[in-house]
Structures are given as structure tokens and as C-alpha cells.
Design a protein around this motif. Structure first.
Motif, PDB file in Angstrom:
ATOM      1  N   GLU A  59       8.996 -50.922 -23.622  1.00 52.27           N
ATOM      2  CA  GLU A  59       8.728 -52.344 -23.425  1.00 52.27           C
ATOM      3  C   GLU A  59       7.233 -52.568 -23.285  1.00 52.27           C
ATOM      4  OE1 GLU A  59      11.101 -55.519 -21.024  1.00 52.27           O
ATOM      5  OE2 GLU A  59       9.546 -54.768 -19.665  1.00 52.27           O
TER       6      GLU A  59
ATOM      7  N   HIS B 183       4.440 -62.392 -22.992  1.00 55.36           N
ATOM      8  CA  HIS B 183       5.527 -62.211 -23.949  1.00 55.36           C
ATOM      9  C   HIS B 183       6.000 -60.758 -23.900  1.00 55.36           C
ATOM     10  CE1 HIS B 183       7.977 -62.654 -27.452  1.00 55.36           C
ATOM     11  NE2 HIS B 183       7.193 -61.945 -28.230  1.00 55.36           N
ATOM     12  N   ARG B 184       7.297 -60.529 -23.653  1.00 55.26           N
ATOM     13  CA  ARG B 184       7.852 -59.177 -23.563  1.00 55.26           C
ATOM     14  C   ARG B 184       8.509 -58.783 -24.889  1.00 55.26           C
ATOM     15  NH1 ARG B 184       8.300 -56.997 -18.471  1.00 55.26           N
ATOM     16  NH2 ARG B 184       7.669 -58.399 -16.780  1.00 55.26           N
TER      17      ARG B 184
ATOM     18  N   ARG C 205      10.300 -55.234 -27.032  1.00 54.78           N
ATOM     19  CA  ARG C 205      10.767 -53.847 -26.961  1.00 54.78           C
ATOM     20  C   ARG C 205      10.611 -53.240 -28.346  1.00 54.78           C
ATOM     21  NH1 ARG C 205      12.931 -50.474 -23.547  1.00 54.78           N
ATOM     22  NH2 ARG C 205      12.899 -52.039 -21.902  1.00 54.78           N
TER      23      ARG C 205
ATOM     24  N   VAL D 127       4.233 -55.690 -22.765  1.00 52.32           N
ATOM     25  CA  VAL D 127       4.044 -57.060 -22.302  1.00 52.32           C
ATOM     26  C   VAL D 127       2.685 -57.530 -22.786  1.00 52.32           C
ATOM     27  CG1 VAL D 127       3.959 -58.605 -20.315  1.00 52.32           C
ATOM     28  CG2 VAL D 127       5.422 -56.570 -20.249  1.00 52.32           C
TER      29      VAL D 127
END
Length: 358
Positions: A84, A91-92, A94, A86
Motif C-alpha cells: 500500500e 490517496h491510497r 495498492r 499513500v
């Protein structure tokens, strides 16, 4: 930033810069000071930020990178699976993150792949499927008792002069169902693996001998080994079960095909890192073992579900082989993934495991 045209004239085709910008994979180019000098359109879309606003910033001014990023890039290469990130804008995302070094200039090329496909094919959480298998296994336990009674009654009928053909059919089908139930119950085995440092090559050699003497008789089995591979942290019995299962799947996929070939390949992947399951810490998984075959691969409509129970592309398949492989590999701290690679394409089942001294 200027790019060479790679020998193409304006009339012959697009420039390298145009091709790079059109790549469907998100790409960042970093200078020796780790400042962003280029971001393609896919990267702008993924990070929700324009190239113009990123250019000239340090990569850590744009992305909050994982702790093991710096530790794993010292050899010039990096691969972080299912991680993950950031953005500094909150905004995250994966992604599967890979980084390659251009050694002569000290620049780096970073690619960010949407990890959703990776999680479907071997990385990430399959807790729902495993829970379903647990419920099925409990039901299986209750089914086995009446099956034993049915089998015993069929044998008594046969011994008493009944229709032997019918009683044999009953016992055969009961045995088949019981074997299926035994495989389902493998998923509820919660005993921890007996992990120990091991040289995997004697186990691979044994698996090859078993395959050639039985289910893979008539199939060419090739080896592409890294002779310098260090010891691996495994449970020997479970590892052997995994390899035999994958080789059996490969042999079944090759049935009736011309020039059937299976390859067993090993490699050391510097910088490879992933978590075997949600909640587990990310760890280095540099030991790669692949079982490949030149068969047709899984049907496209089920490739996203190959590691889920009862999903199979074979008419007589039970759909338990790959889910069990996934469980056994995860129990040993590793991951397994499916891919179609090469030209012509081969089916690849790739296992990543920790080294013994990690």
C-alpha cells in the motif's frame, strides 16, 4: 527530458518518448537524486496528479513509501508485491512496485502495477474462500460416517452373492467420494509447519523421479536451476506435496498435446518482498521456484479464481489442487501465483519463499 528515437525516423513511427508515455503501466523515472523527471499518463491517472506538478519533486514528496523500500533497493533492483502506498495528497493505492536501476547514469525506473490482479492470482487475502472450505470440511466429516456404512453394506451384498457389478460400482463411488472428502479436510489442518533450513534440490529431484515414473511418463521434464541458490525455510513434506501437485496439474494439462514439456526452474530474486497473508509482516521472498508447462493454460474466464476451492478448467477436476497448494505455501510464509509468459506462451506457477537465514 529528451529520449533517443531508437533508430526510428519521424516517418517510420512514434518517438520513444511517445511510446513511453503511452505505456498502460504507471511509470516514474527518477534521477540520481531521486527526483521525478518523468511520469507517464497511466501514472498520472493512478496517482491522481499531473506530471507537471510532480516533475522536479523528490519521490518521497509525492509518495509515502514503505519502510522496506530503501532497505530493498540497495542492490539496484526492487520488487514489492501487494504493497500500500499513500500519496502526499492522501490517496491510497495498492500496487506491485518494481524498480530498475540504470547503472551507468544512476537513474531509476519505477513501475506501479495495480495489485488487484496480483491478489487474485496469488497475493493477498483469500480468507472468504478458506472460511467456506472450513465449513465444507466440517460437513465432510459428518458425511464420512454414513459413507462407511454404505460401503460396508455393499461389500456384504457382494459377498452374499448379490449383483457384484452393482456392488463394485457402489464401493468405487463411495471410495471416490471419501477421497474427495479427505482432500477437503486437508484445508482444516491447523498444525504449524515443521519449518527448517533445507536444500530444495534433492526434493525437486525426488519429485521429478516420482513424476516420470507415474503421472508424467512420456512428458519431457527439463531443469533450469540456479546452482547458487541458498537454503530455503520450508517444511520438506509440504514442499514436496506442493511440487508434486503442480507437476501433476501440468501433466494433466499436456494430455494429448504434441511435444509435451514441463520445466522446473529456480532463481534468486533480489529485492522481492511480500506478505503471505493480511496481518503478517512483509518479508523478503527471494527464493523463486517455478513449474512451467507448454500447455494451453487455464480458461480465461476462471484465471481470476484459480486459487478458490471448486474452480477447475478440467471436466473431471475437483478444483482443490491449487487452493491446497496456496494454503501449504502460505503456511510456509510464501506466496504462489499463476501467469502466462514467454513467446510462445507457457503456463507458469511461481512460488516465492523466504531464505533460511532471513
Amino acid at each position: 527530458m529528451a529520449f533517443a528515437r531508437g533508430g526510428l525516423t519521424e516517418a517510420e513511427g512514434p518517438s520513444a518518448a511517445e511510446l513511453f508515455a503511452a505505456l498502460p503501466v504507471a511509470v516514474l523515472v527518477l534521477d540520481p537524486g531521486d527526483c521525478i523527471v518523468f511520469a507517464n499518463g497511466a501514472c498520472e491517472l493512478l496517482l491522481n496528479q499531473s506530471e507537471r506538478s510532480m516533475r522536479g519533486l523528490g519521490v518521497t514528496q509525492v509518495l509515502d513509501l514503505p519502510e522496506d523500500y530503501v532497505r530493498n533497493r540497495d542492490r539496484g533492483g526492487l520488487a514489492l508485491l501487494d504493497t500500500e502506498l499513500v500519496t502526499r495528497r492522501g490517496h491510497r493505492i495498492r500496487v506491485d512496485m518494481t524498480e530498475a536501476l540504470l547503472p551507468e547514469r544512476g537513474w531509476r525506473v519505477v513501475s506501479l502495477h495495480d495489485a488487484s490482479a496480483g491478489r487474485r492470482h496469488g497475493v493477498g487475502d483469500r480468507g472468504g474462500a478458506r472460511a467456506a472450505m472450513g465449513a465444507a470440511a466440517m460437513l465432510a466429516h459428518e458425511i464420512k460416517n454414513p459413507l462407511s456404512g454404505i460401503r460396508g453394506a455393499a461389500q456384504l451384498l457382494g459377498d452374499a452373492g448379490g449383483e457384484r457389478e452393482l456392488t463394485e460400482l457402489i464401493t468405487t463411488e463411495v471410495d471416490r467420494i471419501a477421497a474427495l472428502i479427505d482432500r477437503m479436510q486437508d484445508f482444516t489442518d491447523t498444525r504449524p509447519p515443521a519449518l527448517a533450513a533445507a536444500n530444495i534440490y534433492p526434493l525437486l529431484a525426488h519429485a521429478k523421479r516420482v513424476a516420470q515414473a507415474g503421472f508424467a511418463r512420456g512428458v519431457t521434464i527439463e531443469e533450469r536451476f540456479d546452482p547458487s541458490l541458498p537454503d530455503v525455510m520450508i517444511d520438506g513434506d509440504r514442499f514436496l506435496q506442493v511440487i508434486l501437485n503442480l507437476m501433476k496439474n501440468a501433466a494433466e494439462a499436456l494430455a494429448g498435446r504434441p511435444n509435451p514439456r514441463i520445466q522446473i526452474a529456480t532463481a534468486y530474486r533480489h529485492g522481492m518482498s511480500a506478505s503471505a497473508a493480511p496481518g503478517r509482516p512483509r518479508q523478503k521472498l527471494p527464493i523463486e521456484i517455478c513449474v512451467l508447462d507448454n500447455g494451453p493454460g487455464a480458461p480465461i474466464d476462471i484465471t481470476e479464481h484459480l486459487f478458490e476451492p471448486f474452480v477447475s478448467g478440467k471436466p473431471e477436476g475437483q478444483g482443490l489442487g491449487l487452493p491446497l497448494v496456496d494454503k501449504l505455501v502460505r503456511d510456509m510464509g510464501g506466496i504462489v501465483a499463476y501467469a502466462r509468459e514467454g513467446e510462445p506462451e507457457w503456463t507458469v506457477l511461481r512460488i516465492l519463499l523466504p531464505r533460511a537465514d532471513a
